[in-house]
Design an enzyme around this catalytic site. Structure first.
Site, short mmCIF file in Angstrom:
data_model
loop_
_atom_site.label_atom_id
_atom_site.label_comp_id
_atom_site.label_asym_id
_atom_site.label_seq_id
_atom_site.Cartn_x
_atom_site.Cartn_y
_atom_site.Cartn_z
NE ARG A 157 89.57 35.43 22.32
CZ ARG A 157 88.66 34.72 22.97
NH1 ARG A 157 87.39 35.08 22.92
NH2 ARG A 157 89.01 33.67 23.68
NE ARG A 212 90.45 35.55 26.87
CZ ARG A 212 89.20 35.11 26.86
NH1 ARG A 212 88.25 35.84 26.30
NH2 ARG A 212 88.89 33.97 27.41
NE ARG A 265 89.01 29.45 27.60
CZ ARG A 265 89.53 30.22 26.66
NH1 ARG A 265 90.84 30.21 26.45
NH2 ARG A 265 88.76 31.02 25.95
CE LYS A 296 80.96 32.70 26.29
NZ LYS A 296 81.82 31.76 25.56
NE ARG A 315 82.77 29.94 32.10
CZ ARG A 315 83.00 30.95 31.26
NH1 ARG A 315 82.37 32.09 31.38
NH2 ARG A 315 83.85 30.78 30.28
P1 AP5 Z 1 84.48 35.72 20.98
O1 AP5 Z 1 83.26 36.50 20.70
O2 AP5 Z 1 85.60 36.39 21.66
O3 AP5 Z 1 84.09 34.34 21.73
P2 AP5 Z 1 83.53 34.09 23.19
O4 AP5 Z 1 82.38 33.16 23.06
O5 AP5 Z 1 83.32 35.36 23.92
O6 AP5 Z 1 84.75 33.24 23.76
P3 AP5 Z 1 85.55 33.37 25.11
O7 AP5 Z 1 86.87 32.69 24.87
O8 AP5 Z 1 85.56 34.77 25.62
O9 AP5 Z 1 84.71 32.46 26.03
P4 AP5 Z 1 85.15 31.83 27.33
O10 AP5 Z 1 83.86 31.37 27.85
O11 AP5 Z 1 86.21 30.80 27.18
O12 AP5 Z 1 85.90 33.02 28.11
P5 AP5 Z 1 85.47 34.02 29.25
O13 AP5 Z 1 86.17 35.28 29.02
O14 AP5 Z 1 84.00 34.03 29.41
O15 AP5 Z 1 84.97 35.08 19.58
C1 AP5 Z 1 86.15 34.30 19.50
C2 AP5 Z 1 86.92 34.62 18.21
O16 AP5 Z 1 86.17 34.16 17.09
C3 AP5 Z 1 87.15 36.12 17.98
O17 AP5 Z 1 88.40 36.29 17.41
C4 AP5 Z 1 86.02 36.52 17.00
O18 AP5 Z 1 86.41 37.61 16.17
C5 AP5 Z 1 85.82 35.24 16.21
N1 AP5 Z 1 84.41 35.00 15.83
C6 AP5 Z 1 83.30 35.26 16.59
N2 AP5 Z 1 82.18 34.90 15.93
C7 AP5 Z 1 82.59 34.37 14.73
C8 AP5 Z 1 81.88 33.83 13.62
N3 AP5 Z 1 80.54 33.74 13.60
N4 AP5 Z 1 82.62 33.39 12.57
C9 AP5 Z 1 83.97 33.48 12.57
N5 AP5 Z 1 84.70 34.01 13.60
C10 AP5 Z 1 84.01 34.44 14.67
O19 AP5 Z 1 86.07 33.31 30.53
C11 AP5 Z 1 87.47 33.16 30.68
C12 AP5 Z 1 87.77 32.46 31.99
O20 AP5 Z 1 87.30 33.27 33.09
C13 AP5 Z 1 87.09 31.10 32.19
O21 AP5 Z 1 87.84 30.06 31.62
C14 AP5 Z 1 87.05 31.02 33.71
O22 AP5 Z 1 88.29 30.64 34.23
C15 AP5 Z 1 86.77 32.46 34.13
N6 AP5 Z 1 85.33 32.75 34.26
C16 AP5 Z 1 84.58 33.59 33.49
N7 AP5 Z 1 83.29 33.59 33.88
C17 AP5 Z 1 83.21 32.72 34.93
C18 AP5 Z 1 82.16 32.25 35.75
N8 AP5 Z 1 80.89 32.66 35.57
N9 AP5 Z 1 82.44 31.35 36.73
C19 AP5 Z 1 83.70 30.92 36.93
N10 AP5 Z 1 84.76 31.29 36.17
C20 AP5 Z 1 84.52 32.19 35.19
MG MG Z 2 84.21 36.27 25.59
#
Ligand code: AP5
Ligand code: MG
Ligand code: ZN
Length: 217
Positions: free
Chosen positions: A128, A161, A172, A14, A89
């Site tokens: 990552r 992270r 997660r 994402k 979410r």
């Molecule tokens: P990356 O693009 O970083 O993946 P992502 O989908 O953004 O993954 P996240 O871990 O950020 O998602 P998440 O939903 O767990 O975390 P968030 O920060 O939203 O890619 C991942 C890796 O793969 C990178 O190294 C990249 O280079 C590589 N990659 C990407 N595409 C690729 C491809 N096609 N091929 C190969 N490699 C690839 O949330 C974190 C925490 O915050 C949650 O757990 C929760 O506690 C809280 N939170 C956030 N939003 C909310 C909400 N709305 N409500 C409640 N709690 C929330």
């Molecule tokens: Mg992300």
């Protein structure tokens, strides 16, 4: 003008796609995860509260999250369009977003859904690395920086992270399947979902997204 959501499991890509889309369409990228990480590093009251949940791979309570997004969407840079990453979410956040948008007369243009197999997610997350200064994302094998552990864009040392460990990731993923996947059905019923194959290379995923979104900027 595009008012978009980007959805997908943890590690689906994402954030990676959001930063490419943001540049292509010149819209605001709003990541609730990034906002919470910023709040945690500044040790604000929201950050200190959010940390308790994030460290365990659980969702931060809706009252906190919805307020954060509501305030963010009112900023000027969202007037030309936005891309919400990581929100909504769960169904109650989706309903809250509908209310927010309706009250400002804004309609969603689409919901990008990055589809992946769970099997690749652990490797993507554990490998990552992120730039703490300019926030650029990397991966130790699929998106290597030119110099190991150094940001290509600004030269800062890359970090991992705190919630990117195997134990938290499994929570997660569980939360994603139980609470976030139903949000997709919510938007499918509204005909908004744009499915994209997230198992391709980063650039091919981006090509598929821009093709499906069209030229209309
Ligand atoms: P990356 O693009 O970083 O993946 P992502 O989908 O953004 O993954 P996240 O871990 O950020 O998602 P998440 O939903 O767990 O975390 P968030 O920060 O939203 O890619 C991942 C890796 O793969 C990178 O190294 C990249 O280079 C590589 N990659 C990407 N595409 C690729 C491809 N096609 N091929 C190969 N490699 C690839 O949330 C974190 C925490 O915050 C949650 O757990 C929760 O506690 C809280 N939170 C956030 N939003 C909310 C909400 N709305 N409500 C409640 N709690 C929330
Ligand atoms: Mg992300
Ligand atoms: Zn950087």
């Amino acid at each position: 003008m595009k008012n978009l959501l980007i959805m997908g499991a943890p590690g689906a890509g994402k954030g990676t796609q959001a930063s490419l889309i943001k540049n292509e369409y010149q819209i605001a990228h709003i990541s609730t995860g990034d906002m919470f990480r910023e709040a945690m590093s500044n040790q604000t009251p929201v950050g200190l509260e959010a940390k308790k949940y994030i460290d365990n791979g659980l969702l931060v309570p809706d009252t906190i999250t919805v307020k954060l997004v509501e305030e963010r969407l009112q900023k000027d840079d969202c007037k030309n369009g936005f891309l919400l990453d990581g929100f909504p979410r769960n169904i109650s956040q989706a309903e809250a977003l509908d209310k927010m948008l309706a009250s400002s007369g804004i309609k969603l243009s689409g919901v990008i859904n990055i589809q992946t197999d769970d099997l690749v997610l652990i490797d993507r997350i554990v490998g990552r690395r992120t730039c703490p200064v300019c926030k650029e994302g990397y991966h130790i094998t699929s998106k290597k920086p030119k110099v190991e552990n150094v940001c290509d864009k600004c030269g800062a040392t890359l970090v991992q992270r705190a919630d990117d460990n195997v134990e938290t990731v499994s929570n997660r993923l569980k939360v994603y399947h139980e609470q976030t996947a139903p949000v997709l059905d919510y938007y499918k019923k509204q005909g908004l979902v744009i499915d994209v194959d997230g198992m391709q290379d980063i650039n091919d995923v981006f090509k598929e997204i821009t093709k499906k979104l069209g030229d209309n900027k």
